[in-house]
Write a protein that holds these residues in place. Structure first.
Motif, short mmCIF file in Angstrom:
data_model
loop_
_atom_site.label_atom_id
_atom_site.label_comp_id
_atom_site.label_asym_id
_atom_site.label_seq_id
_atom_site.Cartn_x
_atom_site.Cartn_y
_atom_site.Cartn_z
N PHE A 101 0.82 -1.21 0.00
CA PHE A 101 0.00 0.00 0.00
C PHE A 101 0.86 1.26 0.00
N GLU A 102 2.04 1.17 0.56
CA GLU A 102 2.95 2.32 0.53
C GLU A 102 3.35 2.66 -0.90
N PHE A 103 3.68 1.64 -1.68
CA PHE A 103 4.05 1.86 -3.08
C PHE A 103 2.88 2.42 -3.88
N LEU A 104 1.68 1.90 -3.64
CA LEU A 104 0.50 2.41 -4.34
C LEU A 104 0.27 3.88 -3.99
N ARG A 122 -3.72 1.46 4.00
CA ARG A 122 -4.85 0.95 3.21
C ARG A 122 -6.03 1.91 3.30
N GLU A 123 -6.34 2.36 4.51
CA GLU A 123 -7.46 3.28 4.72
C GLU A 123 -7.20 4.61 4.02
N ARG A 124 -5.95 5.04 4.04
CA ARG A 124 -5.58 6.29 3.38
C ARG A 124 -5.79 6.18 1.87
N LEU A 125 -5.43 5.03 1.30
CA LEU A 125 -5.61 4.82 -0.15
C LEU A 125 -7.09 4.79 -0.51
N VAL A 126 -7.88 4.09 0.28
CA VAL A 126 -9.33 4.03 0.03
C VAL A 126 -9.93 5.43 0.06
N ASN A 127 -9.59 6.20 1.08
CA ASN A 127 -10.13 7.55 1.20
C ASN A 127 -9.69 8.44 0.04
N PHE A 128 -8.45 8.24 -0.41
CA PHE A 128 -7.93 9.01 -1.53
C PHE A 128 -8.73 8.71 -2.80
N PHE A 129 -8.95 7.42 -3.06
CA PHE A 129 -9.72 7.03 -4.24
C PHE A 129 -11.18 7.47 -4.12
N LEU A 130 -11.74 7.41 -2.91
CA LEU A 130 -13.11 7.88 -2.70
C LEU A 130 -13.23 9.35 -3.03
N PHE A 156 -3.51 -9.62 -5.10
CA PHE A 156 -4.80 -9.48 -5.79
C PHE A 156 -5.93 -9.38 -4.76
N GLU A 157 -5.81 -10.13 -3.70
CA GLU A 157 -6.84 -10.08 -2.66
C GLU A 157 -6.85 -8.71 -1.97
N TRP A 158 -5.68 -8.13 -1.76
CA TRP A 158 -5.62 -6.79 -1.16
C TRP A 158 -6.27 -5.77 -2.10
N LEU A 159 -6.01 -5.91 -3.40
CA LEU A 159 -6.65 -5.02 -4.37
C LEU A 159 -8.16 -5.24 -4.40
N GLN A 196 -12.41 -15.99 -8.72
CA GLN A 196 -12.78 -14.68 -8.17
C GLN A 196 -11.80 -13.60 -8.65
N ILE A 197 -10.51 -13.96 -8.73
CA ILE A 197 -9.51 -13.01 -9.22
C ILE A 197 -9.78 -12.68 -10.68
N VAL A 198 -10.11 -13.70 -11.46
CA VAL A 198 -10.42 -13.47 -12.87
C VAL A 198 -11.65 -12.58 -13.00
N GLY A 199 -12.66 -12.84 -12.19
CA GLY A 199 -13.89 -12.07 -12.24
C GLY A 199 -13.70 -10.62 -11.88
N ARG A 200 -12.74 -10.34 -11.00
CA ARG A 200 -12.50 -8.96 -10.58
C ARG A 200 -11.53 -8.21 -11.49
N PHE A 201 -10.47 -8.89 -11.93
CA PHE A 201 -9.39 -8.18 -12.60
C PHE A 201 -9.06 -8.66 -14.01
N MET A 202 -9.66 -9.75 -14.46
CA MET A 202 -9.23 -10.32 -15.73
C MET A 202 -10.39 -10.75 -16.62
N ILE A 203 -11.50 -10.03 -16.52
CA ILE A 203 -12.66 -10.37 -17.33
C ILE A 203 -12.33 -10.32 -18.82
N GLN A 204 -11.63 -9.27 -19.23
CA GLN A 204 -11.23 -9.10 -20.63
C GLN A 204 -9.72 -9.19 -20.74
N GLU A 205 -9.24 -9.55 -21.92
CA GLU A 205 -7.80 -9.51 -22.16
C GLU A 205 -7.53 -9.08 -23.59
N ASN A 206 -6.40 -8.43 -23.77
CA ASN A 206 -6.03 -7.91 -25.08
C ASN A 206 -4.52 -8.02 -25.22
N LYS A 207 -4.07 -8.45 -26.38
CA LYS A 207 -2.63 -8.57 -26.61
C LYS A 207 -2.10 -7.31 -27.26
#
Length: 330
Positions: A101-104, A122-130, A156-159, A196-207
């Motif tokens: 979360f520090e790197f993000l 983590r809370e700081r990042l959520v609030n920032f994005f909100l 991926f779970e943290w994301l 679940q990871i695919v459903g959240r982050f990998m629904i589509q793919e493009n080369k």
């Protein structure tokens, strides 16, 4: 060929300090056909509020370059429709939530990126994005994650936790994972081990591809002739600035496409490279920069680059050696 110093320009070349042009600084972004194709897909994903998708390709093809370009375009063309961030992953032996979360936080530009423990970051990042998402028209944050093949299951779970919390407040997080071929391989594995990871982050793919056709090279070169400009509103494209006499006489890089493409074929053949050509953007930009800087008006000051100069640039840029190494590993 006559040296340009023996002739006079009809218009005065801009007075830019040597080293101050974007070509010399390496600080510029040029449009490509591959970027446009990716942009079309990404805009659809954003429009449909897809939670996530992946873009993958071989190293050095220009994926990082592309997302930097797209962020700039989105910030201007779709100002405040959504908020776009680009972050990059770091290689860690063991996933660490606090550092993750520090790197993000650091990459999205938060001042307090290194303060507190993991939960606080983590809370700081959520609030920032909100805050950022709530201030956009679409209540949406678009997050490009570069070198995403490095992400582990726990990361991926943290994301996913971030996504879920933003979603509970009505903010959509669309995560575009950008990485090498391993990213697509991970998707295939997660389809059987963690859907679940695919459903959240990998629904589509493009080369993502490098330059594969002459038409793609022509499109790129035309940008140096016409679309690029420095100083802003000066009328001096990059080609015109570095080769002013040739440009004034009607020469254009785009018109050299066949010759440059043939030079690529020749140096590849001489090096024993047999696989299909797919020129990485990293090297194509380096080759063009080499010719403009070394043979342009600031250094050797030739009227217009020759075939031998382009061949020299292909070798000096490291392109040929990189292709030989890549071919030997296949």
């Amino acid at each position: 060929m006559q040296n340009s110093s023996e002739k006079k320009l009809h218009t005065v070349r801009p007075n830019i300090p040597v080293g101050g042009h974007p070509i010399e600084q390496g600080d510029y972004l040029i449009d490509t056909i591959a970027i446009n194709e990716i942009a079309d897909s990404i805009l659809k994903w954003i429009s449909f509020r897809n939670p996530g998708a992946i873009i993958y390709g071989a190293p050095r093809l220009g994926k990082s370059y592309a997302i930097k370009y797209l962020k700039r375009v989105f910030d201007i063309k779709y100002e405040n429709q959504w908020i776009t961030f680009v972050v990059r992953t770091r290689k860690m032996k063991t996933p660490n939530e606090s550092r993750f979360f520090e790197f993000l936080l650091k990459d999205v530009g938060h001042e307090l990126f290194d303060k507190g423990k993991a939960d606080a970051k983590r809370e700081r990042l959520v609030n920032f994005f909100l805050e950022k998402g709530d201030g956009s028209v679409r209540n949406q944050v678009v997050l490009f994650v570069d070198d995403a093949q490095r992400l582990s299951s726990i990361e991926f779970e943290w994301l996913m936790d971030i996504f879920n919390e933003l979603d509970s407040y009505g903010i959509t997080l669309t995560t575009i994972l950008v990485g090498q071929k391993e990213l697509s391989h991970k998707r295939n594995i997660y389809l059987t081990t963690d859907k679940q990871i695919v459903g959240r982050f990998m629904i589509q793919e493009n080369k993502f591809y490098g330059l594969r056709e002459k038409e793609e090279l022509a499109y790129l070169l035309a940008s140096y002739d016409q679309i690029s400009e420095y100083p802003v509103n000066s009328g001096w494209s990059y080609t015109r600035y570095f080769f002013p006499i040739g440009y004034e006489q009607g020469y254009r890089l785009e018109n050299e496409t066949d010759e440059i493409w043939q030079s690529f074929q020749m140096v590849r053949s001489e090096a024993g490279i047999k696989r299909s050509a797919e020129i990485p953007m990293h090297y194509m930009i380096a080759i063009i920069n080499y010719v403009l800087k070394k043979y342009g008006a600031n250094e050797e000051n030739v009227e217009w680059p020759t075939t031998s100069m382009w061949r020299e640039a292909m070798i000096e840029s490291g392109y040929v050696n990189a292709e030989v190494i890549q071919s030997s590993s296949e």
